[in-house]
Design an enzyme around this catalytic site. Structure first.
Site, PDB file in Angstrom:
ATOM      1  N   SER A   1      40.650  54.296  31.964  1.00 32.92           N
ATOM      2  CA  SER A   1      39.271  54.699  31.688  1.00 32.92           C
ATOM      3  C   SER A   1      38.494  54.858  32.987  1.00 32.92           C
ATOM      4  O   SER A   1      38.745  54.140  33.964  1.00 32.92           O
ATOM      5  CB  SER A   1      38.619  53.601  30.846  1.00 32.92           C
ATOM      6  OG  SER A   1      37.231  53.777  30.787  1.00 32.92           O
TER       7      SER A   1
ATOM      8  N   TYR B   1      36.423  44.439  28.457  1.00 30.34           N
ATOM      9  CA  TYR B   1      37.239  45.593  28.052  1.00 30.34           C
ATOM     10  C   TYR B   1      37.617  46.421  29.280  1.00 30.34           C
ATOM     11  O   TYR B   1      38.785  46.747  29.506  1.00 30.34           O
ATOM     12  CB  TYR B   1      36.468  46.470  27.040  1.00 30.34           C
ATOM     13  CG  TYR B   1      36.964  47.888  27.018  1.00 30.34           C
ATOM     14  CD1 TYR B   1      38.121  48.223  26.337  1.00 30.34           C
ATOM     15  CD2 TYR B   1      36.298  48.898  27.732  1.00 30.34           C
ATOM     16  CE1 TYR B   1      38.605  49.517  26.350  1.00 30.34           C
ATOM     17  CE2 TYR B   1      36.770  50.189  27.756  1.00 30.34           C
ATOM     18  CZ  TYR B   1      37.929  50.496  27.066  1.00 30.34           C
ATOM     19  OH  TYR B   1      38.405  51.776  27.108  1.00 30.34           O
TER      20      TYR B   1
ATOM     21  N   LYS C   1      41.415  47.267  31.513  1.00 34.55           N
ATOM     22  CA  LYS C   1      41.993  48.548  31.945  1.00 34.55           C
ATOM     23  C   LYS C   1      42.400  48.461  33.419  1.00 34.55           C
ATOM     24  O   LYS C   1      43.466  48.920  33.821  1.00 34.55           O
ATOM     25  CB  LYS C   1      40.992  49.691  31.729  1.00 34.55           C
ATOM     26  CG  LYS C   1      40.713  49.994  30.268  1.00 34.55           C
ATOM     27  CD  LYS C   1      41.947  50.564  29.579  1.00 34.55           C
ATOM     28  CE  LYS C   1      41.803  50.677  28.094  1.00 34.55           C
ATOM     29  NZ  LYS C   1      43.036  51.027  27.382  1.00 34.55           N
TER      30      LYS C   1
HETATM   31  N1  UFG Z   1      23.776  55.904  23.965  1.00 33.54           N
HETATM   32  C1  UFG Z   1      22.529  55.966  23.354  1.00 33.54           C
HETATM   33  N2  UFG Z   1      22.425  55.546  22.060  1.00 33.54           N
HETATM   34  C2  UFG Z   1      23.482  55.063  21.347  1.00 33.54           C
HETATM   35  C3  UFG Z   1      24.753  54.998  21.983  1.00 33.54           C
HETATM   36  C4  UFG Z   1      24.854  55.412  23.292  1.00 33.54           C
HETATM   37  O1  UFG Z   1      21.553  56.397  23.965  1.00 33.54           O
HETATM   38  O2  UFG Z   1      23.301  54.682  20.178  1.00 33.54           O
HETATM   39  C5  UFG Z   1      23.924  56.402  25.342  1.00 33.54           C
HETATM   40  C6  UFG Z   1      24.439  55.371  26.331  1.00 33.54           C
HETATM   41  O3  UFG Z   1      23.375  54.625  26.870  1.00 33.54           O
HETATM   42  C7  UFG Z   1      25.153  56.271  27.344  1.00 33.54           C
HETATM   43  C8  UFG Z   1      25.686  57.420  26.504  1.00 33.54           C
HETATM   44  O4  UFG Z   1      24.909  57.416  25.316  1.00 33.54           O
HETATM   45  O5  UFG Z   1      24.231  56.793  28.266  1.00 33.54           O
HETATM   46  C9  UFG Z   1      27.149  57.270  26.122  1.00 33.54           C
HETATM   47  O6  UFG Z   1      27.351  56.005  25.518  1.00 33.54           O
HETATM   48  P1  UFG Z   1      28.690  55.644  24.703  1.00 33.54           P
HETATM   49  O7  UFG Z   1      28.491  54.281  24.119  1.00 33.54           O
HETATM   50  O8  UFG Z   1      29.036  56.743  23.758  1.00 33.54           O
HETATM   51  O9  UFG Z   1      29.813  55.657  25.828  1.00 33.54           O
HETATM   52  P2  UFG Z   1      29.893  54.791  27.173  1.00 33.54           P
HETATM   53  O10 UFG Z   1      29.767  55.758  28.290  1.00 33.54           O
HETATM   54  O11 UFG Z   1      29.007  53.634  27.185  1.00 33.54           O
HETATM   55  O12 UFG Z   1      31.351  54.157  27.027  1.00 33.54           O
HETATM   56  C10 UFG Z   1      32.456  54.985  26.951  1.00 33.54           C
HETATM   57  C11 UFG Z   1      33.552  54.340  26.087  1.00 33.54           C
HETATM   58  C12 UFG Z   1      34.193  53.202  26.783  1.00 33.54           C
HETATM   59  C13 UFG Z   1      34.556  53.539  28.208  1.00 33.54           C
HETATM   60  C14 UFG Z   1      33.359  54.064  28.926  1.00 33.54           C
HETATM   61  C15 UFG Z   1      33.691  54.457  30.321  1.00 33.54           C
HETATM   62  O13 UFG Z   1      33.014  53.886  24.868  1.00 33.54           O
HETATM   63  O14 UFG Z   1      35.380  52.893  26.078  1.00 33.54           O
HETATM   64  O15 UFG Z   1      32.885  55.209  28.236  1.00 33.54           O
HETATM   65  O16 UFG Z   1      32.539  54.718  31.027  1.00 33.54           O
HETATM   66  F1  UFG Z   1      34.993  52.458  28.868  1.00 33.54           F
END
Ligand code: UFG
Length: 342
Positions: free
Chosen positions: A127, A152, A156
């Protein structure tokens, strides 16, 4: 034997799409999964797309006895694609030990069996989280790895290290693929992401809000140092990501690897903000999203997007789908999902 691939976690989101693309490319696939975050029905859904039902065995990979039993009768694989892992970032902060136990023991058990049965090729599901908040964007594979923001993410990083050390001491070759943010679904809408309970990730929450299952999407912070203040990620269509695994396996088959362990970023190279995602979803699907800005989510980084040049040049892999395709297919999957359940 040459074309037989074991896919761990093959009924999950990325795993199921990869099984489809492997089958489309003539590979024979065996799936193992403990079904802790997926359903056996996915095996039939894969067959609806490819007309080939992959062999499926329910195996808990953290359980050494179960793993040994499985490999006793099943070991004529060219390679293993190892997806099986727990992946809820927030949950891992609250319950770190089950994350370390599951993700690390599963990887160790797989590597042990590879050595025992002389299976020499593994593609590992890593990741971009291993980069933390990179100092330089786009981030390339040579960027320093930073302490992960969650247990998590840490698993990785640790698994990459375990694979490095094991490859150095054995016949194993490994390709670690560092995924950016996989979204979207197969165009058939027979398979897609199936989060249990309230979604943590942006896209399932957004599609469930569009479907009326959730009232309002919370946007976590609009005071980041980005053009519109919301967080930026490199979203990649899951079918493109699946095809990166096929390219990695072919690279191993064709003996093109330049070192025993190779690492590739799998992203599009384009960053989109949360508000870009909402606006594009509204545009391509003609649906208004009810959303509100709230405070930042703890542990979130500000922005990250990939430099995918190495994957483009070495793997010969390119992302083919754009954001419109991703968000259209995510919505189609959300609309078909309930019908698929029957
Ligand atoms: N976000 C919101 N509202 C939500 C969910 C997310 O605004 O309800 C925003 C987050 O703050 C972020 C973006 O949307 O800016 C993406 O968030 P995600 O939760 O979809 O994804 P992440 O980037 O946090 O995490 C993902 C995977 C992980 C991985 C990570 C690596 O879920 O498994 O990318 O950066 F490790």
């Amino acid at each position: 034997m040459k074309n037989k691939i074991l896919v761990t976690g093959g009924t999950g989101f990325i795993g199921s799409h990869t099984v489809v693309e492997l089958q489309n490319n003539g590979f024979e696939v065996v799936i193992v999964d403990n079904l802790s975050n997926s359903y056996e029905k996915v095996v039939d859904d894969i067959a609806k797309i490819t007309n080939i039902k992959p062999v499926f065995k329910k195996v808990d990979l953290k359980n050494k006895c179960e793993v040994s039993e499985f490999f006793k009768d099943n070991h004529d694989f060219f390679g293993i694609i190892h997806f099986a892992a727990s992946k809820a970032v927030g949950e891992s902060v609250k319950k770190p030990l089950p994350y370390y136990e599951n993700n690390i023991n599963s990887t160790i058990n797989i590597l042990e069996m590879m050595i025992k049965y002389d299976i020499n090729n593994v593609v590992f599901s890593s990741s971009c989280t291993v980069y933390g908040q990179p100092d330089v964007l786009p981030v390339s594979e040579t960027a320093p790895l930073k302490k992960a923001m969650s247990p998590y993410g840490n698993t990785k990083h640790i698994c990459e290290d375990i694979i490095d050390d094991t490859a150095a001491a054995s016949n194993i070759n490994a390709i670690n693929l560092r995924y950016f943010n996989p979204i979207g679904a197969h165009e058939s809408a027979f398979i897609g992401e199936y989060p249990q309970g309230t979604p943590n990730n942006l896209i399932p929450y957004l599609t469930q809000t569009a479907a009326g299952i959730r009232e309002c999407l919370s946007v976590y912070g609009d005071d980041y140092n980005t053009p519109d203040g919301t967080g930026i990620r490199d979203y990649i269509h899951v079918v493109d990501l699946a095809n990166a695994h096929v390219s990695a396996i072919k690279r191993m088959l064709d003996k093109k690897m330049k070192s025993k362990v190779e690492v590739f970023n799998i992203g599009t190279g384009i960053g989109y903000s949360v508000l870009d995602i909402i606006k594009t979803f509204e545009k391509v699907n003609g649906i208004k999203i009810n959303y509100k800005i709230i405070e930042r989510r703890e542990g979130d980084i500000e922005k990250v997007w990939a430099d995918p040049t190495l994957a483009n040049t070495e793997l010969g892999w390119h992302a083919k789908h754009n954001l419109d395709d991703m968000l259209r297919s995510s919505w189609q999957w959300e609309c078909r999902r309930d019908k698929n359940e029957g």
